[in-house]
Design a protein around this motif. Structure first.
Motif, PDB file in Angstrom:
ATOM      1  N   THR A   1       0.851  -1.186   0.000  1.00  0.00           N
ATOM      2  CA  THR A   1       0.000   0.000   0.000  1.00  0.00           C
ATOM      3  C   THR A   1       0.887   1.236   0.000  1.00  0.00           C
ATOM      4  N   ILE A   2       0.553   2.181  -0.871  1.00  0.00           N
ATOM      5  CA  ILE A   2       1.232   3.477  -0.919  1.00  0.00           C
ATOM      6  C   ILE A   2       0.158   4.533  -1.098  1.00  0.00           C
ATOM      7  N   ALA A   3      -0.003   5.364  -0.068  1.00  0.00           N
ATOM      8  CA  ALA A   3      -1.062   6.373  -0.082  1.00  0.00           C
ATOM      9  C   ALA A   3      -2.396   5.666  -0.341  1.00  0.00           C
ATOM     10  N   GLY A   4      -3.109   6.038  -1.419  1.00  0.00           N
ATOM     11  CA  GLY A   4      -4.410   5.426  -1.673  1.00  0.00           C
ATOM     12  C   GLY A   4      -4.363   4.172  -2.514  1.00  0.00           C
ATOM     13  N   LEU A   5      -3.164   3.771  -2.978  1.00  0.00           N
ATOM     14  CA  LEU A   5      -3.028   2.611  -3.875  1.00  0.00           C
ATOM     15  C   LEU A   5      -2.692   1.358  -3.086  1.00  0.00           C
ATOM     16  N   ALA A   6      -3.336   0.240  -3.426  1.00  0.00           N
ATOM     17  CA  ALA A   6      -3.033  -1.061  -2.833  1.00  0.00           C
ATOM     18  C   ALA A   6      -2.878  -2.092  -3.941  1.00  0.00           C
ATOM     19  N   LEU A   7      -1.815  -2.879  -3.878  1.00  0.00           N
ATOM     20  CA  LEU A   7      -1.545  -3.944  -4.842  1.00  0.00           C
ATOM     21  C   LEU A   7      -1.439  -5.268  -4.105  1.00  0.00           C
ATOM     22  N   HIS A   8      -2.094  -6.284  -4.662  1.00  0.00           N
ATOM     23  CA  HIS A   8      -2.150  -7.606  -4.026  1.00  0.00           C
ATOM     24  C   HIS A   8      -1.758  -8.660  -5.046  1.00  0.00           C
ATOM     25  N   ALA A   9      -0.849  -9.570  -4.651  1.00  0.00           N
ATOM     26  CA  ALA A   9      -0.510 -10.730  -5.474  1.00  0.00           C
ATOM     27  C   ALA A   9      -0.338 -11.916  -4.543  1.00  0.00           C
ATOM     28  N   SER A  10      -1.060 -12.996  -4.803  1.00  0.00           N
ATOM     29  CA  SER A  10      -0.968 -14.168  -3.939  1.00  0.00           C
ATOM     30  C   SER A  10      -1.227 -15.424  -4.757  1.00  0.00           C
ATOM     31  N   GLY A  11      -0.908 -16.580  -4.150  1.00  0.00           N
ATOM     32  CA  GLY A  11      -1.132 -17.833  -4.854  1.00  0.00           C
ATOM     33  C   GLY A  11      -0.888 -19.022  -3.948  1.00  0.00           C
ATOM     34  N   TYR A  12      -1.073 -20.206  -4.526  1.00  0.00           N
ATOM     35  CA  TYR A  12      -0.813 -21.440  -3.794  1.00  0.00           C
ATOM     36  C   TYR A  12      -0.471 -22.541  -4.786  1.00  0.00           C
ATOM     37  N   ASP A  13       0.167 -23.592  -4.303  1.00  0.00           N
ATOM     38  CA  ASP A  13       0.499 -24.769  -5.097  1.00  0.00           C
ATOM     39  C   ASP A  13       0.315 -25.972  -4.197  1.00  0.00           C
ATOM     40  N   ALA A  14      -0.434 -26.978  -4.638  1.00  0.00           N
ATOM     41  CA  ALA A  14      -0.781 -28.074  -3.737  1.00  0.00           C
ATOM     42  C   ALA A  14      -0.961 -29.383  -4.489  1.00  0.00           C
ATOM     43  N   SER A  15      -0.996 -30.457  -3.721  1.00  0.00           N
ATOM     44  CA  SER A  15      -1.244 -31.794  -4.245  1.00  0.00           C
ATOM     45  C   SER A  15      -2.189 -32.512  -3.290  1.00  0.00           C
ATOM     46  N   GLY A  16      -3.230 -33.136  -3.848  1.00  0.00           N
ATOM     47  CA  GLY A  16      -4.197 -33.850  -3.020  1.00  0.00           C
ATOM     48  C   GLY A  16      -5.093 -32.941  -2.209  1.00  0.00           C
ATOM     49  N   LEU A  17      -5.149 -31.657  -2.585  1.00  0.00           N
ATOM     50  CA  LEU A  17      -5.926 -30.675  -1.829  1.00  0.00           C
ATOM     51  C   LEU A  17      -7.311 -30.463  -2.408  1.00  0.00           C
ATOM     52  N   GLY A  18      -7.434 -30.580  -3.728  1.00  0.00           N
ATOM     53  CA  GLY A  18      -8.693 -30.273  -4.384  1.00  0.00           C
ATOM     54  C   GLY A  18      -8.652 -28.918  -5.053  1.00  0.00           C
ATOM     55  N   PHE A  19      -9.834 -28.411  -5.368  1.00  0.00           N
ATOM     56  CA  PHE A  19      -9.970 -27.276  -6.276  1.00  0.00           C
ATOM     57  C   PHE A  19     -10.616 -26.057  -5.633  1.00  0.00           C
ATOM     58  N   GLU A  20     -11.496 -26.283  -4.657  1.00  0.00           N
ATOM     59  CA  GLU A  20     -12.325 -25.205  -4.120  1.00  0.00           C
ATOM     60  C   GLU A  20     -12.175 -25.028  -2.612  1.00  0.00           C
TER      61      GLU A  20
END
Length: 386
Positions: free
Chosen positions: A262-281
Motif C-alpha cells: 500500500t502506498i497512499a491510496g493505492l493497494a496492490l495484491h498478489a498471492s497464490g498457492y500450489d498443492a497436491s491432493g488438496l482439491g480445487f475449491e
C-alpha cells in the motif's frame, strides 16, 4: 455430471474488521459484540456450451436474486480476562444465511465458524477450539473484494437463491475451512509473526484413518515506511489419510504465499498457492465430500494451483478495485482438467464507519475438459456493520 456444490453449503467468512461494541468492562474482564449484515440485488447470466449443458443437465439461464454476498451475515461475541501474567480470552461467532425464501421456507441456516479460547502471554498466544485454518488464510483475508460478491456459476450450483457467492474461492485460493485446532502464534519479532498449529485432519479416503493431525502454518512479515506498508506471507499444509480397505493413502501438501503493498491510496495484491491432493475449491475434506476430484482413478493425488492479482485505489469515500484470479486442477487418469477464472471490477462507497455501498461486475469462466460455462453477474449491495 450433476451440480456439484449443494446450495446448503454457504461457506464464506470474514475477519472481525468491525469495531466491536464493549458491553461490559470491570476489573480486567471485558465482553464485547460485533456483527455484519449485507444484502445484494444480483443478476446473473449463464451461457454454456453443449458439452456443459449435457454434463449438468441445465441450459443457458438468467437469474435475478436478492441474497447475501461473499460473506454471510454474522454476529460475534468476544471475551477476555486478565489473571496474573496471563490474559484469557475467547470468541464465538454465528454466521446466518438470509437466503431461505426460495426453498428452505424460513429455515435459516446458522453456522458456528468460530468457537475458541485463547491464552496470551509475553511468549505469544495459544488458541484452542474452532477457527479458520492457516493455509491460504492471508490470501483470502487480504482479498480486496472480501466485502463484495465475486464468482458464481451454474455448474457449481451458485446462481440460485440458496447459497452465497464464492468471492475468489476457486479462482485464486482454496477456502481455509473452520476446523478444530490447537494453534500457537508468536509475538511480533521485528515485524515477523509465526502461526503453527495442529488441525483436525480431513478424510480423503472412504473408511479412512488418520494417524496424525493435519499440520498447518503461516509466517507473516509487516513493514511500514513513510506513506505505505508492505505485508508478505507464506504458509504450508500437510496431512495423510489412509484407506483401511485398499491400503492406499492420500498425501495432501501445499504451499501458499503472497504480498500486499500500500502506498497512499493505492493497494496492490498478489498471492497464490500450489498443492497436491488438496482439491480445487474448499480443501481436501470438503471437496471429497462434495464429489470434487482430489485423486485420479488410480488413487494418485491431483495437483492444483491458483493465483490472485488485484489493484485498488481509494480517494475520499470511494474505493475502486480490479481483480483477476484463476485456479487450475491438473487432471489425470479418469479425471479431466479443471480451470476456473474470475475477473471483477468493484466500487465501494463508505457512507460512514458502519455503512458501505457496493457495486460489482463479475465474469466467471469455468471449464471441465471440453465443457465450458461463462457467467456474467451484476451485484448491487449494502453492508451494515458494528
Amino acid at each position: 455430471m450433476k451440480n456439484i456444490l449443494p446450495l446448503l453449503v454457504f461457506l464464506l467468512f470474514a475477519s472481525s474488521a468491525c469495531a466491536a461494541i464493549t458491553l461490559y468492562e470491570v476489573e480486567g474482564t471485558t465482553f464485547s459484540a460485533d456483527g455484519s449484515f449485507n444484502t445484494f440485488y444480483v443478476y446473473s447470466d449463464s451461457d454454456k456450451n453443449a458439452a456443459m449443458e449435457a454434463a449438468i443437465g441445465v441450459g443457458d439461464r438468467e437469474q435475478s436474486r436478492v441474497k447475501m454476498g461473499f460473506l454471510p451475515n454474522w454476529i460475534g461475541f468476544n471475551f477476555s480476562k486478565q489473571i496474573g501474567d496471563l490474559k484469557l480470552g475467547g470468541r464465538s461467532s454465528f454466521w446466518v444465511t438470509i437466503n431461505d425464501s426460495d426453498s428452505n421456507i424460513t429455515e435459516s441456516g446458522i453456522d458456528t465458524r468460530q468457537f475458541y479460547g485463547t491464552i496470551d502471554g509475553d511468549w505469544g498466544q495459544i488458541l484452542i477450539g474452532k477457527d479458520f485454518t492457516l493455509f491460504n488464510r492471508s490470501n483470502i483475508f487480504l482479498d480486496e473484494i472480501l466485502l463484495g460478491y465475486g464468482n458464481v456459476s451454474d455448474t457449481l450450483g451458485l446462481i440460485d437463491g440458496g447459497g452465497v457467492s464464492f468471492g475468489n474461492i476457486g479462482t485464486g485460493y482454496t477456502y481455509p475451512f473452520p476446523s478444530a485446532q490447537i494453534t500457537y502464534r508468536s509475538p511480533d519479532i521485528a515485524g515477523f509473526k509465526l502461526a503453527i498449529g495442529i488441525v483436525d485432519p480431513s478424510r480423503t479416503q472412504a473408511n479412512g484413518e488418520e494417524h496424525a493431525p493435519r499440520f498447518e502454518g503461516e509466517l507473516t512479515y509487516n513493514y511500514n515506511f513513510g506513506p505505505g506498508a508492505i505485508t508478505l506471507w507464506t504458509g504450508f499444509l500437510s496431512q495423510k489419510s489412509d484407506s483401511t480397505q485398499t491400503g492406499n493413502s492420500v498425501d495432501t501438501n501445499g504451499v501458499s504465499y503472497g504480498a500486499r503493498l500500500t502506498i497512499a491510496g493505492l493497494a496492490l495484491h498478489a498471492s497464490g498457492y500450489d498443492a497436491s491432493g488438496l482439491g480445487f475449491e474448499l480443501g481436501a475434506g470438503a471437496d471429497t465430500t462434495l464429489g470434487l476430484p482430489v485423486i485420479d482413478a488410480t488413487g494418485d493425488e491431483l495437483d492444483s494451483e491458483g493465483y490472485l492479482l488485484q489493484a485498488a485505489y481509494t480517494f475520499g469515500p470511494v474505493r475502486l478495485v480490479a481483480s483477476y484470479g484463476e485456479n487450475e486442477l491438473d487432471g489425470d487418469v479418469g479425471v479431466a482438467d479443471w480451470e476456473n477464472e474470475t475477473a471483477t471490477g468493484a466500487i465501494f462507497y463508505t457512507v460512514n464507519e458502519s455503512l458501505k455501498l457496493v457495486g460489482e461486475y463479475n465474469i466467471n469462466e469455468i471449464s471441465i475438459g471440453s465443457a465450458e460455462e461463462e457467467t456474467k453477474t451484476i451485484a448491487l449491495g449494502a453492508i451494515v456493520s458494528f
